[in-house]
Scaffold this active site. Structure first.
Site, mmCIF file in Angstrom:
data_model
loop_
_atom_site.group_PDB
_atom_site.id
_atom_site.type_symbol
_atom_site.label_atom_id
_atom_site.label_comp_id
_atom_site.label_asym_id
_atom_site.label_seq_id
_atom_site.Cartn_x
_atom_site.Cartn_y
_atom_site.Cartn_z
ATOM 1 N N ALA A 22 29.648 47.591 36.340
ATOM 2 C CA ALA A 22 29.605 48.351 37.600
ATOM 3 C C ALA A 22 30.626 47.892 38.629
ATOM 4 O O ALA A 22 31.183 48.707 39.366
ATOM 5 C CB ALA A 22 28.201 48.249 38.197
ATOM 6 N N HIS A 23 30.892 46.575 38.677
ATOM 7 C CA HIS A 23 31.726 46.110 39.793
ATOM 8 C C HIS A 23 33.211 46.445 39.620
ATOM 9 O O HIS A 23 34.022 46.204 40.502
ATOM 10 C CB HIS A 23 31.519 44.613 40.066
ATOM 11 N N CYS A 82 38.125 35.445 35.216
ATOM 12 C CA CYS A 82 37.403 34.258 34.761
ATOM 13 C C CYS A 82 38.368 33.157 34.356
ATOM 14 O O CYS A 82 37.997 31.994 34.251
ATOM 15 C CB CYS A 82 36.494 34.606 33.594
ATOM 16 N N ASN A 93 42.674 44.505 30.265
ATOM 17 C CA ASN A 93 42.484 44.127 31.662
ATOM 18 C C ASN A 93 43.646 43.333 32.238
ATOM 19 O O ASN A 93 43.713 43.122 33.443
ATOM 20 C CB ASN A 93 41.189 43.326 31.823
HETATM 21 N N1 PLP Z 1 35.655 43.082 29.787
HETATM 22 C C1 PLP Z 1 36.733 43.330 30.535
HETATM 23 C C2 PLP Z 1 37.858 44.133 29.958
HETATM 24 C C3 PLP Z 1 36.809 42.853 31.845
HETATM 25 O O1 PLP Z 1 37.890 43.097 32.589
HETATM 26 C C4 PLP Z 1 35.719 42.104 32.354
HETATM 27 C C5 PLP Z 1 35.769 41.515 33.711
HETATM 28 O O2 PLP Z 1 36.764 40.981 34.124
HETATM 29 C C6 PLP Z 1 34.613 41.879 31.527
HETATM 30 C C7 PLP Z 1 34.613 42.386 30.251
HETATM 31 C C8 PLP Z 1 33.417 41.091 32.032
HETATM 32 O O3 PLP Z 1 32.652 41.926 32.851
HETATM 33 P P1 PLP Z 1 31.453 41.347 33.772
HETATM 34 O O4 PLP Z 1 32.097 40.752 34.964
HETATM 35 O O5 PLP Z 1 30.622 42.549 34.097
HETATM 36 O O6 PLP Z 1 30.689 40.368 32.953
#
Ligand code: PLP
Length: 403
Positions: free
Chosen positions: A214-215, A339, A163
């Site tokens: 989903a988002h 986050c 990500n």
């Molecule tokens: N895993 C990855 C690779 C992400 O990019 C994210 C969100 O930034 C998450 C997990 C967490 O997802 P959620 O926001 O649905 O908890």
């Protein structure tokens, strides 16, 4: 609409100056698609029943839930009974990380996982799988890792797309290696950043567990999908009702699930066109940025990468400051995972790639969407160049004044 700062992202619309926001943070979240929103509203208005009840209103909700599960299974190429609806990827990843625990065993995950995998795995004394300076995992090293640790492992988790850097991991190859060299372990992949750009069914075929959110694909926030192979029994993390076959107790959010499934179908239908568009946008952005800011350094450039994400080091700057200036120019980007953004300090992903702490703090992530345009990219690059120039000069003046 932003306060007008007189920057180049202002436009004259019907005689009024309007400041336009350029959103380059789609890896963080995406807006709901029109169809997903319509589905949400329709279900929320007409199908409010609790699927756990024993009357007609509940049955109506059950039919709809079953339909959404079947449609999800069709896209993932699995059985409906292997689809679990969750509150998002953080929950899905935690269910896998804790639910797979076996006595005297522990998990392993790559050092560049999202914290939603890394934190639960490390809390179970998980072993870290290292990456190269390019952010990749060497296949010979991985094979050796499995052979060395095979008797200790109950779970191996490697994400599909990083990500922060966009690096795409060959999860099908890794899953095959796990099946061969550490057959007692579950292979899980966090495929959150893959849904817009990949056909998910081949991945699901190879992995025993896979998480989606989903988002990240124009669905609602707080909703996700967890695929778990029927041969795997995960222990529930939360105790309560028997929803989602005990793995995820709690009343299902039917409108959000419906909106997510519609968004997933849309994403699946347009994987090829989305990928083509994003590739064009990302390549244009990187070319233009290199031209305007020659000292900028694009991470993982020779790795297989998602066209949706560019991670760039901007020597001589600190990302919080750059993001602040960019925001004032109407450009939304990030320093890494949503986050962690806003928090001081270098990203664990970038430092895991061997970048020193100071340089890692200059990392910026730009992430693109189906609606990103070349004009937006040109304006964004211009703003990045100006902000970089401004900050480099200021930082140089400070360091000269305080040698
Ligand atoms: N895993 C990855 C690779 C992400 O990019 C994210 C969100 O930034 C998450 C997990 C967490 O997802 P959620 O926001 O649905 O908890």
């Amino acid at each position: 609409m932003n306060r007008c700062t007189g920057n180049r992202n202002c436009r004259l619309i019907y005689g009024r100056i309007v400041c336009v926001t350029i959103y380059l943070d789609s890896a963080s979240t995406t807006p709901m698609s029109t169809r997903a929103l319509q589905e949400y509203l329709e279900v929320a208005e007409t199908n409010f029943g609790n699927p756990q009840g024993n009357h007609s209103v509940s049955r109506k909700a059950v039919y709809r839930l079953d339909d959404y599960r079947e449609r999800t299974a069709l896209i993932l190429g699995c059985a409906p009974s292997e689809v679990y609806f969750t509150s998002g990827a953080t929950e899905g990843n935690n269910i896998v990380a804790y639910g797979s625990a076996k006595v005297n065993k522990r998990p392993a995950c790559s050092v560049v996982e999202h914290k939603a995998v890394l934190a639960p795995c490390l809390s179970r004394q998980g072993i870290r799988i290292e990456v190269s300076t390019n952010g990749e995992i060497d296949q010979d090293y991985f094979r050796g890792f499995l052979k060395t640790n095979r008797d200790e492992l109950d779970l191996i988790s490697i994400m599909t797309v990083n990500n922060e850097t966009g690096v795409v991991y060959p999860v099908s190859v890794f899953a095959g290696m796990v099946a061969k060299h550490a057959p007692g372990a579950i292979f899980h992949t966090d495929a959150v950043q893959a849904a817009q750009i990949m056909d998910l069914a081949p991945l699901v075929k190879e992995c025993q567990a896979l998480t989606l959110s989903a988002h990240k694909f124009n669905g609602p926030k707080g909703t996700g999908i967890l695929y778990v192979d029927k041969s795997i029994k995960l222990a529930p993390v939360h105790k309560g009702g028997s929803q989602e076959r005990d793995i995820r107790p709690g009343t299902q959010d039917l409108p959000s699930i419906g909106a997510m499934v519609v968004a997933l179908e849309e994403a699946a239908r347009s994987v090829v066109s989305t990928t083509d568009h994003l590739t064009n946008i990302r390549d244009h952005f990187e070319r233009a940025l290199k031209q305007r800011v020659s000292e900028s350094f694009i991470q993982s450039q020779t790795a297989t990468r998602s066209p949706a994400i560019t991670n760039v080091l901007m020597p001589g700057t600190i990302n919080e400051e750059m993001l602040f200036l960019l925001d004032a120019e109407g450009i939304c980007a990030s320093g890494g995972a949503a986050c962690a953004s806003g928090a001081l300090g270098a990203s664990h992903v970038i430092t895991a790639m061997g970048v020193d702490e100071r340089l890692a703090r200059s990392a910026l992530r730009f992430s693109f969407s189906k609606t990103s345009s070349l004009e937006e990219i040109d304006n964004a690059v211009e703003a990045v160049a100006l902000c970089h120039e401004k900050l480099s000069e200021t930082n140089l003046a400070i360091s000269t004044a305080n040698p």
